[in-house]
Scaffold this motif. Sequence first.
Motif, PDB file in Angstrom:
ATOM      1  N   GLU A   1      -7.867   7.328  -5.374  1.00  0.00           N
ATOM      2  CA  GLU A   1      -8.641   6.478  -6.299  1.00  0.00           C
ATOM      3  C   GLU A   1      -8.345   4.987  -6.086  1.00  0.00           C
ATOM      4  N   LYS A   2      -7.070   4.686  -5.825  1.00  0.00           N
ATOM      5  CA  LYS A   2      -6.687   3.283  -5.578  1.00  0.00           C
ATOM      6  C   LYS A   2      -7.397   2.748  -4.331  1.00  0.00           C
ATOM      7  N   GLU A   3      -7.436   3.589  -3.281  1.00  0.00           N
ATOM      8  CA  GLU A   3      -8.087   3.174  -2.025  1.00  0.00           C
ATOM      9  C   GLU A   3      -9.583   2.952  -2.213  1.00  0.00           C
TER      10      GLU A   3
ATOM     11  N   GLY B   1       0.580  -3.486 -10.046  1.00  0.00           N
ATOM     12  CA  GLY B   1      -0.160  -4.730 -10.307  1.00  0.00           C
ATOM     13  C   GLY B   1      -1.357  -4.908  -9.388  1.00  0.00           C
ATOM     14  N   LYS B   2      -1.886  -6.132  -9.412  1.00  0.00           N
ATOM     15  CA  LYS B   2      -3.091  -6.441  -8.623  1.00  0.00           C
ATOM     16  C   LYS B   2      -2.740  -7.098  -7.286  1.00  0.00           C
ATOM     17  N   GLU B   3      -1.477  -6.962  -6.849  1.00  0.00           N
ATOM     18  CA  GLU B   3      -1.071  -7.632  -5.603  1.00  0.00           C
ATOM     19  C   GLU B   3      -1.917  -7.194  -4.414  1.00  0.00           C
ATOM     20  N   CYS B   4      -2.200  -5.867  -4.338  1.00  0.00           N
ATOM     21  CA  CYS B   4      -2.977  -5.342  -3.204  1.00  0.00           C
ATOM     22  C   CYS B   4      -4.358  -5.985  -3.138  1.00  0.00           C
ATOM     23  N   GLU B   5      -5.027  -6.086  -4.315  1.00  0.00           N
ATOM     24  CA  GLU B   5      -6.369  -6.708  -4.348  1.00  0.00           C
ATOM     25  C   GLU B   5      -6.290  -8.168  -3.900  1.00  0.00           C
ATOM     26  N   ASN B   6      -5.245  -8.862  -4.369  1.00  0.00           N
ATOM     27  CA  ASN B   6      -5.108 -10.277  -4.000  1.00  0.00           C
ATOM     28  C   ASN B   6      -4.893 -10.439  -2.492  1.00  0.00           C
ATOM     29  N   LEU B   7      -4.063  -9.580  -1.919  1.00  0.00           N
ATOM     30  CA  LEU B   7      -3.821  -9.648  -0.469  1.00  0.00           C
ATOM     31  C   LEU B   7      -5.086  -9.301   0.305  1.00  0.00           C
TER      32      LEU B   7
ATOM     33  N   CYS C   1       0.842  -1.212   0.000  1.00  0.00           N
ATOM     34  CA  CYS C   1       0.000   0.000   0.000  1.00  0.00           C
ATOM     35  C   CYS C   1       0.871   1.254   0.000  1.00  0.00           C
ATOM     36  N   LYS C   2       1.983   1.178   0.727  1.00  0.00           N
ATOM     37  CA  LYS C   2       2.872   2.344   0.810  1.00  0.00           C
ATOM     38  C   LYS C   2       3.689   2.528  -0.470  1.00  0.00           C
TER      39      LYS C   2
END
Length: 341
Positions: free
Chosen positions: A159-161, A122-128, A116-117
Amino acid sequence: YVPPQVRKAQETVDDKKREELGRLKKMVNGLINRLSEPNLSSISGQMEELYMANSRKDMNDTLTDILMNACVTAVAMPARLMMEHVLLVSILHHNVGIEVGAHFLEAVVKKFDELCKSDAEGKECENLLALIAHLYNFHVVHCLLIFDVLKKLVSAFTEKEIELILFLLKNVGFSLRKDDALALKELITEAQRKANTAEKKFQDQTRVRFMLETMLALRNNDMRKIPGYDPEPVERLRKLQRALVHSSGSGKDTQLRVSLESLLTADQVGRWWIVGSSWSGAPMISDTKSQAQQKLHVGKVSSKIMELARKLRINTDIRRSIFCVLMTSEDFMDAFEKLLK
């Protein structure tokens, strides 16, 4: 100074250990690669046997590494596959011990915070986030952590959040409403306030509006307003989970009631949620803040009992609490429950 013969012995031990870990990794990897809903029962059984045959630490490290490599990829993981992986962790968490789920959860949360920081593309944040959401869906972690994550995302409000908030609410929104409707209501109010102040910041207002509509649909318990919401797969896997968990205590008592901050600072202040885990932080006694927090709520008992405690010279808060519990309990079971709390 380490004498040569001792050094040689250590080297052979290290080689042996490395070989054992390599073998273990191959076995776990083979099981995870074959993982699917129909053979979940046999694979979870084989994993339990591996837990019995090897040290917990080695197994936890190996399993967490393999699952993280499998699930945290730059492309979005299929939801079904993600659920099956988390369901395996959940079954082991209930059947083997809570340190299995705790170890995996800590690794996931730390990785999520780090990504997040770093503004990864990529889509790593969504997967986590999906992993955290399903750990909650399958009763490994309490809703407290989910609310902490949501508060963190709402406070950043880029927007990402917003995408991550929508993703999380779609996965666990209605379960959150069931578990703690008041906290959800407060979160929605906070999100509305943020949206009003940040109106000028976003060129594309539609996502913000969509997020607020989703939140209102959640508050009003209106499932039709949330596109693509389908509780059926989670419910089916929950049924399977109930069939595969041996112990009767498979419900709420094994949920890890741990906050985001506790998980992120686990290395500094110890892991209180795992029984027997060492405390490596500053000594508790000298910390005035923690002393203030540890004051127990004794205000609910009558002044008569407080007076009695004073006469008996029971002078510390915890002793007073124990005394009050013993004096006001109906029977031994009631006393036991209150003392545990």
